[in-house]
Structure formats: structure tokens, C-alpha cells
Design an enzyme around this catalytic site. Structure first.
Site, PDB file in Angstrom:
ATOM      1  N   ASP A 138      82.499   7.936  27.205  1.00 27.82           N
ATOM      2  CA  ASP A 138      81.331   8.063  28.068  1.00 27.82           C
ATOM      3  C   ASP A 138      81.770   8.335  29.501  1.00 27.82           C
ATOM      4  OD1 ASP A 138      79.019   7.922  29.457  1.00 27.82           O
ATOM      5  OD2 ASP A 138      78.340   6.021  28.603  1.00 27.82           O
ATOM      6  N   HIS A 148      68.423   2.875  27.579  1.00 26.73           N
ATOM      7  CA  HIS A 148      68.810   1.676  26.847  1.00 26.73           C
ATOM      8  C   HIS A 148      67.872   0.499  27.133  1.00 26.73           C
ATOM      9  CE1 HIS A 148      72.686   3.948  26.901  1.00 26.73           C
ATOM     10  NE2 HIS A 148      72.620   3.608  25.629  1.00 26.73           N
ATOM     11  N   GLY A 149      67.768  -0.394  26.166  1.00 24.75           N
ATOM     12  CA  GLY A 149      67.005  -1.618  26.376  1.00 24.75           C
ATOM     13  C   GLY A 149      65.557  -1.513  25.925  1.00 24.75           C
ATOM     14  N   ASP A 160      69.718  -0.014  18.821  1.00 22.89           N
ATOM     15  CA  ASP A 160      70.256  -1.367  18.927  1.00 22.89           C
ATOM     16  C   ASP A 160      69.143  -2.353  19.295  1.00 22.89           C
ATOM     17  OD1 ASP A 160      71.821  -3.588  19.188  1.00 22.89           O
ATOM     18  OD2 ASP A 160      73.002  -2.877  20.877  1.00 22.89           O
ATOM     19  N   ASP A 186      81.047   2.806  20.456  1.00 25.42           N
ATOM     20  CA  ASP A 186      79.873   3.169  21.259  1.00 25.42           C
ATOM     21  C   ASP A 186      80.213   3.025  22.746  1.00 25.42           C
ATOM     22  OD1 ASP A 186      77.180   3.783  21.701  1.00 25.42           O
ATOM     23  OD2 ASP A 186      76.523   1.694  21.512  1.00 25.42           O
ATOM     24  N   GLU A 235      79.362  12.773  26.598  1.00 25.97           N
ATOM     25  CA  GLU A 235      77.987  12.650  27.139  1.00 25.97           C
ATOM     26  C   GLU A 235      77.851  13.414  28.443  1.00 25.97           C
ATOM     27  OE1 GLU A 235      76.167   8.744  27.160  1.00 25.97           O
ATOM     28  OE2 GLU A 235      74.660   9.337  28.622  1.00 25.97           O
ATOM     29  N   ASN A 237      70.828   6.591  18.143  1.00 30.81           N
ATOM     30  CA  ASN A 237      71.361   5.243  18.382  1.00 30.81           C
ATOM     31  C   ASN A 237      70.243   4.220  18.535  1.00 30.81           C
ATOM     32  OD1 ASN A 237      73.721   6.687  18.619  1.00 30.81           O
ATOM     33  ND2 ASN A 237      74.340   5.754  20.551  1.00 30.81           N
TER      34      ASN A 237
HETATM   35  P1  13P Z   1      68.512   1.147  22.446  1.00 29.38           P
HETATM   36  O1  13P Z   1      68.740   0.157  23.540  1.00 29.38           O
HETATM   37  O2  13P Z   1      67.318   1.991  22.732  1.00 29.38           O
HETATM   38  O3  13P Z   1      68.457   0.543  21.103  1.00 29.38           O
HETATM   39  O4  13P Z   1      69.772   2.158  22.449  1.00 29.38           O
HETATM   40  C1  13P Z   1      70.984   1.796  21.849  1.00 29.38           C
HETATM   41  C2  13P Z   1      72.097   2.734  22.184  1.00 29.38           C
HETATM   42  O5  13P Z   1      71.920   3.803  22.720  1.00 29.38           O
HETATM   43  C3  13P Z   1      73.452   2.320  21.809  1.00 29.38           C
HETATM   44  O6  13P Z   1      74.403   3.222  22.275  1.00 29.38           O
HETATM   45  O1  G3H Z   2      74.369   1.060  24.690  1.00 32.61           O
HETATM   46  C1  G3H Z   2      74.161  -0.126  24.577  1.00 32.61           C
HETATM   47  C2  G3H Z   2      74.181  -0.759  23.215  1.00 32.61           C
HETATM   48  O2  G3H Z   2      72.903  -1.250  22.932  1.00 32.61           O
HETATM   49  C3  G3H Z   2      75.233  -1.807  23.149  1.00 32.61           C
HETATM   50  O3  G3H Z   2      74.875  -2.887  23.933  1.00 32.61           O
HETATM   51  O4  G3H Z   2      76.874  -3.216  25.359  1.00 32.61           O
HETATM   52  O5  G3H Z   2      75.167  -5.036  25.049  1.00 32.61           O
HETATM   53  O6  G3H Z   2      76.715  -4.402  23.166  1.00 32.61           O
HETATM   54  P1  G3H Z   2      75.986  -3.956  24.410  1.00 32.61           P
HETATM   55 ZN    ZN Z   3      73.932   4.139  24.129  1.00 30.54          ZN
END
Ligand code: 13P
Ligand code: G3H
Ligand code: ZN
Length: 328
Positions: A121, A195-196, A273, A99, A151, A271
Site C-alpha cells: 500500500d 474503511h470502517g 471486514d 492486507d 493501490e 474487501n
Molecule cells: P471495510 O472496513 O469496509 O470492511 O473494509 C475492509 C478493507 O478494506 C480491508 O482491507
Molecule cells: O483495512 C482495514 C482492515 O479492516 C483491517 O483492519 O488494521 O484493524 O486489522 P485492522
Molecule cells: Zn482495505
């Protein structure tokens, strides 16, 4: 010593994406950093018969050690087979994906280490540099039959060490040239996800730009599209966290209805997380608050794992539509 993902029982994304685009569903891409997350992901996807993309970020490699993570992924394949055998089913297909690969060297190291798919990326780079870097990764990856996600456009929010204040939406007029010149197998786009856990501000209209997605689809019909930053930030989880000593203020995610809509189109990888992080945190905080005498990690990581599994099953069934498609 280099190892091929094919010897580990993993698959790349090519066929899975073709089927997902045709079938109008998206494959879940769930991040993992530890054993409980991995168990929950494998159990949820096996029970719902969903294909799976297991994601490892640069941060995960640093946190858990890349050797250990790779063996965990290999163990996940064996575990999925064990669960399938017990249920008299075929094992679900599993992709091991890097990722947000930050550079060529990290992508190469993952490819040599048994990953079946990588993301490069280059979205923060000027367009021509993004093309050049992505092309370089594709050339190396395809020699090993590893698939590549590129991307275009920048998501607001935090990605590893990089923080972007504002979205830079993907420009539909660039996608055809990018896909053609780089040779990527899938394209992550920026249409308002981020993200987040803070994707919108209170008072914002919390909508993603499905109009841009449809415009992109017209330019590259049937080409696999990826959505990052697609957690929905379930308010019931935020409530449990805050009722048990947490302080998450104004956390807002992407509506499940919008993700379902996107998954019906050429969006074939979504995705997630942050929602997993919220589910685990809510369950752990609850145990800590309600049973302060507990100090056995299994007593709080166990409930966290169960909560995570239920969350992922719900996603596969009700949001991504991937449930039941493991053997397409
Ligand atoms: P979220 O933070 O919305 O879960 O996105 C995760 C992500 O894009 C990981 O690449
Ligand atoms: O894109 C972000 C994913 O949620 C991964 O997060 O880089 O904190 O492991 P991280
Ligand atoms: Zn991501």
C-alpha cells in the site's frame, strides 16, 4: 526457514482473478484475526462453493502473532478439505493475502512465510515513490510466484495507523502507467468506498463513483480491479447492537446494489471486514444482554460465529456473485 505457499495448499490470485473478471463476479476478501472468524469464513465459502481470499492485516499479525496466523491459514486449508470430502466435493481454492502491506520488509516477510499474495500500500506516497516501492515488491514476489496488489488513490477513513479525512479518487489517467511500470497483478482503486462503519454522513448521497471505475476499465481493459472499504453496514445489525447497549450513531455503508454492479465489471476482489465485526458484536451483545448469567465464551462466540457465517454466505450469493464459482 522460508516456506512456499505452494507447499501449504494455497494458490495465488492470478487464475482466480482472470476467471472472476471473465465471469462477472468478485472474489470475497475476508479479514480474520481469530479462530471463530476463520471457521465462519471457511464454512460459508465451502457451503456456497466460492473461491476465497483470506486476509491478514498488519494489525492482525500484531494481535494474533504471525506464526500462529500462518498455521491457522494452513489449518484452514486442511479444514476446507475435510468439509469438502464430507460433502463429496473438491476443496475451494484459498489465497492467503497480506492486507495493506506497509513496506517492503513486511511484504517480504509474508512471502517468505507462506503468503500467496501481498498488497503493498503505497497509496499515501507521492506517485513516483509509490511506483518505485510497488515495483520493488513485485520483483521479489514474482520470483516466488506470489501475486501483488498495488493501490492508487486514497480512501477516506482509518487504515491501520493512517487516517485520511477526504477521498483522493484514483486518477484514471495514471492507471495505465502505474500498472505497466510496476508489474502489479491487481490494482486497488479509490472511488468513494472507505474503511470502517462510517462511510457517509447522514444527508450525503451514499453513492460510489462507478463512473470513475468505468473510466479506469477503459484504460486497462480486463485488468483486475480491487475495492477496499466495501462493507455495507447492515442497519439490522446496527439496530441489534444499539438495542443491546451499543452506541453506533449514523453508521452508513456501501449499498449492496452498487457492489453487485461493480462486481459485474473488472472488479474481481472486494474487501469486507467491518460487516463481520458488526455481525459478531451484535450476536455477542445480544447474548450478554439476554443471558447475563452466561460466562462460557463458547456460548457467545458460538452465536457470533453462526451470525458471521450467515453474513458471508449472503455476501457470496447476493452481493459478490462468487457462489458456485469455486471450481471454474
Ligand atoms: P471495510 O472496513 O469496509 O470492511 O473494509 C475492509 C478493507 O478494506 C480491508 O482491507
Ligand atoms: O483495512 C482495514 C482492515 O479492516 C483491517 O483492519 O488494521 O484493524 O486489522 P485492522
Ligand atoms: Zn482495505
Amino acid at each position: 526457514m522460508a516456506v512456499s505457499y505452494k507447499d501449504l495448499g494455497l494458490v495465488n490470485t492470478r487464475e482466480l482473478f482472470a476467471k472472476a473478471v471473465k465471469g462477472g463476479y468478485a472474489i470475497p476478501a475476508y479479514n480474520f484475526n481469530n479462530m471463530e472468524q476463520l471457521q465462519a469464513i471457511i464454512q460459508a465459502c465451502t457451503e456456497t462453493q466460492s473461491p476465497l481470499i483470506l486476509q491478514v492485516s498488519k494489525g492482525a499479525r500484531e494481535y494474533a502473532n504471525q506464526t500462529l496466523l500462518r498455521y491457522m491459514a494452513q489449518g484452514a486449508v486442511a479444514y476446507a478439505k475435510e468439509l469438502a470430502d464430507a460433502a463429496g466435493q473438491k476443496p475451494i481454492p484459498i489465497v492467503l493475502h497480506l492486507d495493506h502491506g506497509p513496506d517492503f520488509e513486511t511484504c517480504k516477510s509474508c512471502i517468505d512465510f507462506g503468503f500467496s499474495s501481498v498488497m503493498i500500500d503505497g497509496s499515501h506516497l507521492p506517485y513516483e515513490e509509490n511506483v518505485k516501492l510497488t515495483r520493488r515488491v513485485v520483483e521479489y514476489a514474482h520470483q516466488h510466484d506470489v501475486t501483488v496488489e498495488g493501490e492508487l488513490g486514497v480512501l477516506a477513513g482509518v487504515e491501520d495507523d493512517v487516517k485520511a479525512e477526504k477521498h483522493t479518487y484514483t486518477q484514471p489517467e495514471e492507471v495505465e502507467d502505474f500498472v505497466k511500470r510496476t508489474g502489479v497483478d491487481s490494482l486497488a482503486i479509490a472511488i468513494g468506498t472507505s474503511h470502517g462503519a462510517y462511510k457517509f454522513k447522514p444527508g450525503d448521497d451514499p453513492k460510489i463513483r462507478l463512473d470513475i471505475l468505468h473510466e479506469i476499465e477503459k484504460r486497462i481493459p480486463g485488468f483486475p480491479i480491487v475495492l477496499h472499504g466495501s462493507s455495507s453496514v447492515p442497519q439490522e445489525l446496527v439496530k441489534i447492537i444499539n438495542e443491546n447497549g451499543g452506541k453506533l450513531k449514523d453508521a452508513i455503508g456501501i449499498g449492496e446494489d452498487q457492489l453487485r454492479e461493480a462486481a459485474k465489471s473488472a472488479v474481481c476482489k472486494i474487501n469486507i471486514d467491518s460487516d463481520g465485526r458488526l455481525a459478531m458484536t451484535a450476536a455477542i451483545r445480544k447474548v450478554f444482554n439476554e443471558k447475563p448469567e452466561e460466562f462460557d465464551p463458547r456460548k457467545y462466540l458460538g452465536p457470533a460465529r453462526t451470525a458471521l457465517k450467515e453474513l458471508y454466505k449472503h455476501k457470496n450469493i447476493a452481493v459478490l456473485g462468487s457462489a458456485g464459482h469455486a471450481q471454474d
